[in-house]
Design an enzyme around this catalytic site. Structure first.
Site, PDB file in Angstrom:
ATOM      1  N   GLY A 172       7.788   4.390  -6.052  1.00 39.23           N
ATOM      2  CA  GLY A 172       6.541   4.046  -5.378  1.00 39.23           C
ATOM      3  C   GLY A 172       6.400   2.551  -5.174  1.00 39.23           C
ATOM      4  O   GLY A 172       5.549   1.894  -5.800  1.00 39.23           O
ATOM      5  N   GLY A 174       5.145   0.834  -2.859  1.00 32.62           N
ATOM      6  CA  GLY A 174       3.831   0.389  -2.408  1.00 32.62           C
ATOM      7  C   GLY A 174       2.939   0.026  -3.580  1.00 32.62           C
ATOM      8  O   GLY A 174       2.145  -0.914  -3.503  1.00 32.62           O
ATOM      9  N   ASP A 175       3.062   0.763  -4.657  1.00 33.95           N
ATOM     10  CA  ASP A 175       2.335   0.465  -5.889  1.00 33.95           C
ATOM     11  C   ASP A 175       3.056  -0.589  -6.721  1.00 33.95           C
ATOM     12  O   ASP A 175       2.458  -1.571  -7.167  1.00 33.95           O
ATOM     13  CB  ASP A 175       2.189   1.733  -6.732  1.00 33.95           C
ATOM     14  CG  ASP A 175       1.180   2.706  -6.160  1.00 33.95           C
ATOM     15  OD1 ASP A 175       0.028   2.293  -5.974  1.00 33.95           O
ATOM     16  OD2 ASP A 175       1.545   3.862  -5.904  1.00 33.95           O
ATOM     17  N   LEU A 176       4.334  -0.366  -6.966  1.00 37.96           N
ATOM     18  CA  LEU A 176       5.055  -1.168  -7.952  1.00 37.96           C
ATOM     19  C   LEU A 176       5.275  -2.607  -7.505  1.00 37.96           C
ATOM     20  O   LEU A 176       5.090  -3.547  -8.290  1.00 37.96           O
ATOM     21  CB  LEU A 176       6.394  -0.508  -8.279  1.00 37.96           C
ATOM     22  CG  LEU A 176       6.295   0.898  -8.877  1.00 37.96           C
ATOM     23  CD1 LEU A 176       7.675   1.503  -9.071  1.00 37.96           C
ATOM     24  CD2 LEU A 176       5.543   0.867 -10.203  1.00 37.96           C
ATOM     25  N   ALA A 179       2.076  -4.396  -7.634  1.00 40.65           N
ATOM     26  CA  ALA A 179       1.731  -4.685  -9.025  1.00 40.65           C
ATOM     27  C   ALA A 179       2.447  -5.926  -9.536  1.00 40.65           C
ATOM     28  O   ALA A 179       1.852  -6.764 -10.228  1.00 40.65           O
ATOM     29  CB  ALA A 179       2.085  -3.482  -9.899  1.00 40.65           C
TER      30      ALA A 179
END
Length: 396
Positions: A172, A174-176, A179
């Site tokens: 992921g 887009g998240d990682l 982050a």
């Protein structure tokens, strides 16, 4: 002693992007307090489990990105819990949240309010489309997940086979990746505060982060006016830089430099190819025919033999699955697999270790993820809040 062991972080995030960001900080020693809404993080109950999901406190998803944190369950919609939260803010260095823009303001806990209680505070948000404070757009307030960010940011358009559909990247990102960028922003803000005493707002958008991740598509389009698209595992400006099928699996070969190309041709016993295509331009211009030559050669050799022929001379590697990774001595030597207690299970769970290595303050997972509200008493005591009434001691 961790590099960030003097940093107190209030983590109001849930699911993946925010928890991964604060996990990185926790691995480096920060005291991360996971402030959870009633019922806890949405992904506490997500599988997989070690033995029995009915008995285990949480699944692997939650365990992996919330290790080493403390948990406190608060309902910011109530006066008592809001006051308790504000007491925690007064003693915190960083607040991180990943709600839709405007959510914290509904509880009168937005950045401006929290800054009144702690002028030095660093307030950080991860949102799909950013926060109006750093750049207002028509998309703010829309929900976003990894799939949305990958689609909008161009990742899917350049991922997959040329004759196949746009494809999501497995992890992921887009998240990682968002982050990780947010963690960098937080640490930059901490450094700025150390020099000036000034807190600030840190904002990282998933859409923005995917555009940054796809940086080469931006300059490619700027230069030639054509939108890059899918071309499998190959590279638009490097060759050979691709995956090839061996007799027993797949390998990748990155022999785009002249020296690497010559060594590859030598291993193939094809000095004629080295002579006929001596520079990058000639190889890229003839990539289809040369790719077929390489593929015909790799198909006749098992992966181990092929990699032995190239070892030390040509960048190459097998395409590994997770079982292969668990058996790789490198992964164990680098402590990239960590075992943690799994409450309610007979066996421990293995999670990914910290990829950040430091000689004096080595990061590492700080134990298992917390049970919901596990640290209520100690956290409220530290903040001077009565655990009986959630009232600040000494208040009327």
């Amino acid at each position: 002693m961790g590099a960030l062991d003097d940093l107190r972080v209030l983590d109001l995030t849930q699911v993946l992007a925010g928890p991964y960001c604060t996990m990185l900080l926790a691995d480096m020693g920060a005291d991360v307090v996971k402030v959870e809404r009633p019922g806890g993080d949405l992904i506490r109950s997500n599988p997989p489990f070690v033995n029995d999901g009915e008995k285990e406190a949480y699944g692997g998803y939650f365990q992996s990105v919330n290790r080493g944190k403390r948990s406190l369950e608060l309902d910011l919609g109530t006066d008592a819990d809001r006051e308790a939260f504000l007491s925690l803010v007064e003693r915190a260095d960083v607040v991180v949240e990943n709600f839709k823009a405007g959510t914290m303001e509904k509880f009168d806990c937005g950045y401006e309010t929290l800054r009144e209680h702690n002028p030095d505070l660093i307030y950080s948000s991860i949102r799909g489309f950013g926060d109006p404070r750093t750049g207002e757009t028509h998309r703010q307030g829309q929900p976003s997940f990894d799939l949305i960010a990958q689609a909008l940011g161009g990742v899917m358009e350049i991922t997959g086979q040329s004759d196949g559909p746009p494809t999501k990247v497995g992890p992921g990102v887009g998240d990682l990746f968002t982050a990780v960028l947010n963690a960098v922003g937080i640490l930059a803000a901490v450094h700025h505060r150390d020099r000036t005493g000034e807190g600030q707002y840190v904002d990282t958008a998933m859409y923005d982060s995917m555009v940054s991740l796809c940086e080469r598509t931006v300059y490619q389009y700027s230069c030639d006016g054509e939108s890059p698209t899918r071309q499998g595992n190959s590279h638009p400006t490097l060759f050979p830089y691709d995956s090839f099928e061996a007799a027993d699996g797949h390998v990748v070969i990155a022999a785009f430099a002249d020296g690497h190309w010559e060594a590859l041709c030598e291993a193939m016993e094809r000095p004629d190819l080295a002579a006929d295509y001596p520079d990058a331009g000639s190889r890229i211009a003839n990539r289809e025919s040369l790719g077929s030559e390489i593929a015909d050669w790799t198909a006749t050799i098992d992966s181990e033999t092929l990699l032995d022929l190239l070892e030390g001379r040509v960048p190459a590697a097998p395409v590994q699955n997770t079982a292969d990774i668990f058996e790789d001595p490198h992964i164990h030597d680098r402590e990239m697999l960590a075992e943690v207690e799994q409450p309610g299970a007979d066996n421990r769970m293995t999670i990914a270790g910290s990829p950040i290595k430091m000689t004096e303050t080595m990061p590492s997972p700080g134990g298992r993820a917390p049970l919901l509200d596990e640290h209520r008493t100690e956290l409220l005591d530290e903040a001077g809040v009565s655990t009986e009434t959630n009232r600040v001691e000494g208040d009327d």
